[in-house]
Structures are given as C-alpha cells and as structure tokens.
Motif scaffolding. Structure first.
Motif, PDB file in Angstrom:
ATOM      1  N   SER A  22       0.901  -1.071   0.129  1.00  0.00           N
ATOM      2  CA  SER A  22      -0.060   0.020   0.255  1.00  0.00           C
ATOM      3  C   SER A  22       0.946   1.159   0.030  1.00  0.00           C
ATOM      4  CB  SER A  22      -0.857  -0.056   1.356  1.00  0.00           C
ATOM      5  OG  SER A  22      -0.213   0.317   2.190  1.00  0.00           O
ATOM      6  N   ARG A  67      -5.126   2.219  -4.938  1.00  0.00           N
ATOM      7  CA  ARG A  67      -5.246   3.603  -5.552  1.00  0.00           C
ATOM      8  C   ARG A  67      -4.322   4.353  -4.546  1.00  0.00           C
ATOM      9  NH1 ARG A  67     -10.332   7.211  -6.326  1.00  0.00           N
ATOM     10  NH2 ARG A  67      -9.775   9.055  -5.216  1.00  0.00           N
ATOM     11  N   ASP A  69      -4.111   7.040  -2.840  1.00  0.00           N
ATOM     12  CA  ASP A  69      -4.402   7.428  -1.467  1.00  0.00           C
ATOM     13  C   ASP A  69      -4.584   6.351  -0.592  1.00  0.00           C
ATOM     14  OD1 ASP A  69      -7.005   6.619  -2.108  1.00  0.00           O
ATOM     15  OD2 ASP A  69      -7.794   8.760  -2.203  1.00  0.00           O
ATOM     16  N   ARG A  71      -6.786   4.253  -0.556  1.00  0.00           N
ATOM     17  CA  ARG A  71      -8.370   4.049   0.125  1.00  0.00           C
ATOM     18  C   ARG A  71      -8.913   2.855  -0.876  1.00  0.00           C
ATOM     19  NH1 ARG A  71     -12.498   8.443  -2.473  1.00  0.00           N
ATOM     20  NH2 ARG A  71     -12.870   6.764  -4.033  1.00  0.00           N
ATOM     21  N   GLY A  72      -8.290   2.154  -1.696  1.00  0.00           N
ATOM     22  CA  GLY A  72      -8.940   1.025  -2.000  1.00  0.00           C
ATOM     23  C   GLY A  72      -8.001   0.116  -3.163  1.00  0.00           C
ATOM     24  N   ASP A  94     -13.566  -0.800  -2.658  1.00  0.00           N
ATOM     25  CA  ASP A  94     -13.353   0.514  -1.770  1.00  0.00           C
ATOM     26  C   ASP A  94     -13.220   0.159  -0.354  1.00  0.00           C
ATOM     27  OD1 ASP A  94     -13.455   2.957  -0.025  1.00  0.00           O
ATOM     28  OD2 ASP A  94     -14.778   3.678  -1.579  1.00  0.00           O
ATOM     29  N   ARG A  96     -13.398   1.285   2.551  1.00  0.00           N
ATOM     30  CA  ARG A  96     -14.129   1.661   3.515  1.00  0.00           C
ATOM     31  C   ARG A  96     -15.622   0.843   3.396  1.00  0.00           C
ATOM     32  NH1 ARG A  96     -14.302   7.698   0.974  1.00  0.00           N
ATOM     33  NH2 ARG A  96     -14.754   6.385  -0.879  1.00  0.00           N
TER      34      ARG A  96
END
Length: 184
Positions: A22, A67, A69, A71-72, A94, A96
């Motif tokens: 990541s 991604r 950032d 985020r996914g 995603d 989240r």
C-alpha cells in the motif's frame, strides 16, 4: 528420505502471486493461487500486521493496484455484465466498505491499467472494438506470438491507451503522440 505429497495435501497448497504494498506501507494486496479439484482459483487478500481480509475469489482476478491515497484496490477480473457478456474489466474494492464496482466498461478485455497520480483517473490498455477482427475464416494467420486473449482471437496491433475518469466513467483515447511521449 522424502515423503510423497498426497492429493489432499496438494489441493491445500496456496501459491502466492502478485503482491503490492500500500502507499503508506502498512498493508499489502496479494493474489494467491489456490488449487481446487475444479481448477485453479485466485483469491485477492488485503493483509496488515493485525488482520487479513479476503476481498474476492475468482478464477481470473489479477493485477492488484492500490489507489494512490490507499483508499482501495483495483484489479482486473472477468465478471458478467448486465448484458450477460463476460469480459476482463477493472474493478475497484473500496476499503471503507460496499460492494466492488466496475471502473471500465469496454466491449473487449482490458489488457492492463494503472492509476493516475491522484487516483481520479486510470490509464487503460484495451482493444479498440472498431478494429476487432470478427472474421471466422480458418485457417487464420498471424505474425505475433500472443495472438489470443481470454475472450478469443486478438487482432493485429489493435490495443490502444485510454484515460478513464474514475468518478464519471468518461473515457478519452490518448493520441499516438501522447501515448509515446516521455512521462514528465
């Protein structure tokens, strides 16, 4: 003295495939190949030092990309669309919450992709459907080693680069000079 591997043990083997760290370095996305009696399955995992989550299981999930950032995770996968057709597209998980959603909607397979620097766009390599060889004449001739894809016959030099807006889905083909220009 070596002990032979039993069939049961053989089917318990998991073989690591692509692993991506990541952006913050705290997690990895990994595609793991698992052998089943019905064939090979691929499992997409998200792993941290504290926990492991299986995101999906498919015979075709591949190419995990975080991604920017964090985020996914986006992957290529072959899934049935609303028309009942199957083609390899880019799907986004995603982290989240929620179900994965498709980021691309090409009529043909997406060959490869990568994120733009801010995660708002993807650059995608895909076959231009207007140049797809629908010929069923046999024998076919080719001068390329990779002449077939998951969806069938690949026409000569038909892959193009596209930029996809990940929010609106709007796609734009890169001009030849844009696709071959050095990245600055």
């Amino acid at each position: 003295m070596t002990t032979p591997v039993s069939t049961d043990l053989y089917y318990q083997l998991s073989i690591p495939g692509t692993v991506r760290v990541s952006p913050d370095g705290r997690a990895v996305a990994a595609v793991v190949h698992e052998l089943e009696e019905s064939g090979r399955e691929r499992v997409l995992w998200r792993c941290t030092a504290d926990e492991t989550h299986r995101l999906t299981r498919s015979s075709s999930v591949s190419t995990p990309r975080w991604r920017p950032d964090g985020r996914g995770i986006a992957v290529t996968d072959v899934r049935e669309n609303q028309a009942g057709d199957e083609s390899q597209q880019v799907w986004f998980f995603d982290l989240r919450g929620g179900d994965p959603h498709r980021l691309t909607s090409f009529e043909t397979d997406v060959e490869s992709f990568d994120w733009g620097p801010n995660g708002e766009r993807l650059v995608v390599e895909a076959t231009d459907p207007e140049e797809t060889d629908e010929s069923t004449e046999y024998p076919r001739q080719t001068s390329r080693l990779q002449f077939k894809s998951m969806s069938g016959w690949r026409p000569q030099e038909s892959e193009k680069l596209f930029v996809i807006n990940t929010e609106s889905g709007e796609k734009r083909e890169l001009a030849e000079t844009e696709a071959t220009a050095p990245v600055t």
